[in-house]
Enzyme design. Sequence first.
Site, PDB file in Angstrom:
ATOM      1  N   THR A 156      18.983  17.374 -98.643  1.00 38.42           N
ATOM      2  CA  THR A 156      17.890  16.431 -98.867  1.00 38.42           C
ATOM      3  C   THR A 156      17.032  16.531 -97.611  1.00 38.42           C
ATOM      4  OG1 THR A 156      18.990  14.532 -97.848  1.00 38.42           O
ATOM      5  CG2 THR A 156      19.390  14.857-100.195  1.00 38.42           C
ATOM      6  N   HIS A 157      15.727  16.421 -97.769  1.00 36.02           N
ATOM      7  CA  HIS A 157      14.790  16.590 -96.637  1.00 36.02           C
ATOM      8  C   HIS A 157      14.952  17.962 -95.967  1.00 36.02           C
ATOM      9  CE1 HIS A 157      14.381  12.107 -96.735  1.00 36.02           C
ATOM     10  NE2 HIS A 157      15.662  12.194 -97.029  1.00 36.02           N
ATOM     11  N   SER A 278       7.616  46.978 -95.369  1.00 34.46           N
ATOM     12  CA  SER A 278       6.428  46.790 -94.544  1.00 34.46           C
ATOM     13  C   SER A 278       5.852  48.154 -94.189  1.00 34.46           C
ATOM     14  CB  SER A 278       6.816  46.040 -93.272  1.00 34.46           C
ATOM     15  OG  SER A 278       5.882  46.288 -92.243  1.00 34.46           O
ATOM     16  N   LYS A 284      11.871  46.045 -92.301  1.00 35.02           N
ATOM     17  CA  LYS A 284      11.577  44.900 -93.154  1.00 35.02           C
ATOM     18  C   LYS A 284      11.930  45.109 -94.624  1.00 35.02           C
ATOM     19  CE  LYS A 284       9.752  41.445 -92.424  1.00 35.02           C
ATOM     20  NZ  LYS A 284       8.354  41.074 -92.171  1.00 35.02           N
ATOM     21  N   ASN A 286      11.002  42.569 -97.727  1.00 34.93           N
ATOM     22  CA  ASN A 286      10.291  41.310 -97.957  1.00 34.93           C
ATOM     23  C   ASN A 286      10.502  40.779 -99.380  1.00 34.93           C
ATOM     24  OD1 ASN A 286       9.188  41.342 -95.351  1.00 34.93           O
ATOM     25  ND2 ASN A 286       7.516  42.673 -96.021  1.00 34.93           N
ATOM     26  N   GLU A 291       7.455  35.339-103.412  1.00 34.12           N
ATOM     27  CA  GLU A 291       6.239  34.912-102.702  1.00 34.12           C
ATOM     28  C   GLU A 291       5.024  34.963-103.622  1.00 34.12           C
ATOM     29  OE1 GLU A 291       7.132  37.812 -99.317  1.00 34.12           O
ATOM     30  OE2 GLU A 291       5.942  36.290 -98.314  1.00 34.12           O
ATOM     31  N   TYR A 318     -19.020  20.816-131.239  1.00 36.78           N
ATOM     32  CA  TYR A 318     -18.932  22.031-130.428  1.00 36.78           C
ATOM     33  C   TYR A 318     -20.031  22.041-129.367  1.00 36.78           C
ATOM     34  CZ  TYR A 318     -18.969  26.834-128.862  1.00 36.78           C
ATOM     35  OH  TYR A 318     -18.936  27.946-128.070  1.00 36.78           O
TER      36      TYR A 318
HETATM   37  N1  ARG Z   1     -18.249  32.653-128.040  1.00 33.18           N
HETATM   38  C1  ARG Z   1     -18.197  31.296-128.490  1.00 33.18           C
HETATM   39  C2  ARG Z   1     -17.068  30.542-127.800  1.00 33.18           C
HETATM   40  O1  ARG Z   1     -16.242  31.159-127.249  1.00 33.18           O
HETATM   41  C3  ARG Z   1     -17.983  31.247-129.966  1.00 33.18           C
HETATM   42  C4  ARG Z   1     -18.646  30.103-130.660  1.00 33.18           C
HETATM   43  C5  ARG Z   1     -20.084  30.194-130.464  1.00 33.18           C
HETATM   44  N2  ARG Z   1     -20.779  29.290-131.275  1.00 33.18           N
HETATM   45  C6  ARG Z   1     -22.092  29.125-131.122  1.00 33.18           C
HETATM   46  N3  ARG Z   1     -22.694  28.360-131.919  1.00 33.18           N
HETATM   47  N4  ARG Z   1     -22.767  29.765-130.193  1.00 33.18           N
HETATM   48  O2  ARG Z   1     -17.017  29.349-127.798  1.00 33.18           O
END
Ligand code: ARG
Length: 462
Positions: A156-157, A278, A284, A286, A291, A318
């Site tokens: 812990t810690h 390295s 080395k 690594n 990482e 949209y």
């Molecule tokens: N390339 C657009 C997207 O990835 C697709 C939809 C585009 N629709 C539009 N009305 N321009 O969202």
Amino acid sequence: MAEKPWDGRFAEKTDKRVEAFTASHAYDRRLYPYDIAGSIAHCKMLAKVGVITGEEVAQLVEGLGTVKRELDHGKFVFDDSLEDIHMHIEARLLQVAGKVAQKLHTARSRNDQIALDVRMYLREETRCTIGLLRALRKALVELAAAHPDVIMPGYTHTQRAQPVLMAHHLMAYYEMFTRDQARMVDCLGRIDVMPLGTAALAGTTYPIDRAYVAELLDFPAVSNNSMDAVSDRDFAMEFLSAASISMVHLSRLSEELVLWSTAEFGFVTLPDAFATGSSIMPQKKNPDIPEIVRGKTGRVVGSLVALLTLMKSLPMAYNRDMQEDKEPLFDAVDTLTACLSINADMIPRIIVNRETMRRAASVGFLNATDMADYLVGRGMPFRKAHACVGKAVAFALDKGKELHELTLDELKGFSSLIQEDLYEHLTLEHMVDRRQSVGGTSTRNVVAAIDAARRVLAGEEA
Ligand code: ARG
């Protein structure tokens, strides 16, 4: 330069810089298999409801097959003027199938088309992620099962605290990745909803059969609300949240592997095939894999933040901003799957240095709590026992000894309750195996946890 489907209402040609700025085909082209599968289902449905003829659907399906083969074989020419993968496929379809291609986009919009493509893509990648998480869990369980009696310091810690079985430590990661897998399965349920047929945002006037499209594309459900369907990216945000948590877990594991493989710890040796050297220091070796995994965590968390920020304040429905969802999502998917997969391959090959771990668990008073518990078992209240052992620790530190290296007489000086049997009480095995509380590190618990995990994994694979 290709003609644009919207050319009708525009008086001048689109500026080249606008085309380059708005184009997404450089990255959304990876969606083409889903875009084509979606188009095939869509035109089959249009034929089923009588919007196009049987002959037309046959021509469209054949043409889409040709376009797919061109894309599969890298024989497809991309052009900024066609913006995205949807328009590229439709434009090429016109060339290979002729005028019938102009009917494909009936009752559909790119807004529902892109929602469909991303869901189909992410559904497949999420299933793949679930399989990789399972492989990683299995690797951890088997490494634990191969070393049931290795004792190491629990911390812990980042300070040595109490001895634990290394298998118990590994099984802690099994628990984390099991939760991660459950999160992915849960998220998959919400990805797996079919949005096509909602068109631009309001639904369509054609007598479409959305359930039929869902059936063809193997979706168990269709979206309820057309506006939600085209503007929802919750499923991607959920995936990225789950992915970020997995990366945080991988990063913690990686951090431990980096520390454990140092000369200072020396608990494990990483397989040569999974380390690098390295260019200047010949000696080395690594731990680059852990990482880099640790380093890549920031990318995935960054993708989550990018998508959350992208979606915040977007009005319905949209918005073109949403085109920016793809690069972070794709990058996170690629990063997570690569990190899971390389860990699942590396972990079984880790060499455990049991003596070094044991030695580390024997030094630094990791048995102090157990000495207090010994006194409690003989009637002393815990707080008093704690103080008494504290004094014994100070005394031992002064002498440069561990508690179990003090003579019985020295120990009795702290409490007359102490007898010869304290020495056995303070051995590593006894300390570990007395921790039988549910979820504790006793061998009995850990062996049972490993058995249970193996049964769970076998059940998942069946
Ligand atoms: N390339 C657009 C997207 O990835 C697709 C939809 C585009 N629709 C539009 N009305 N321009 O969202």
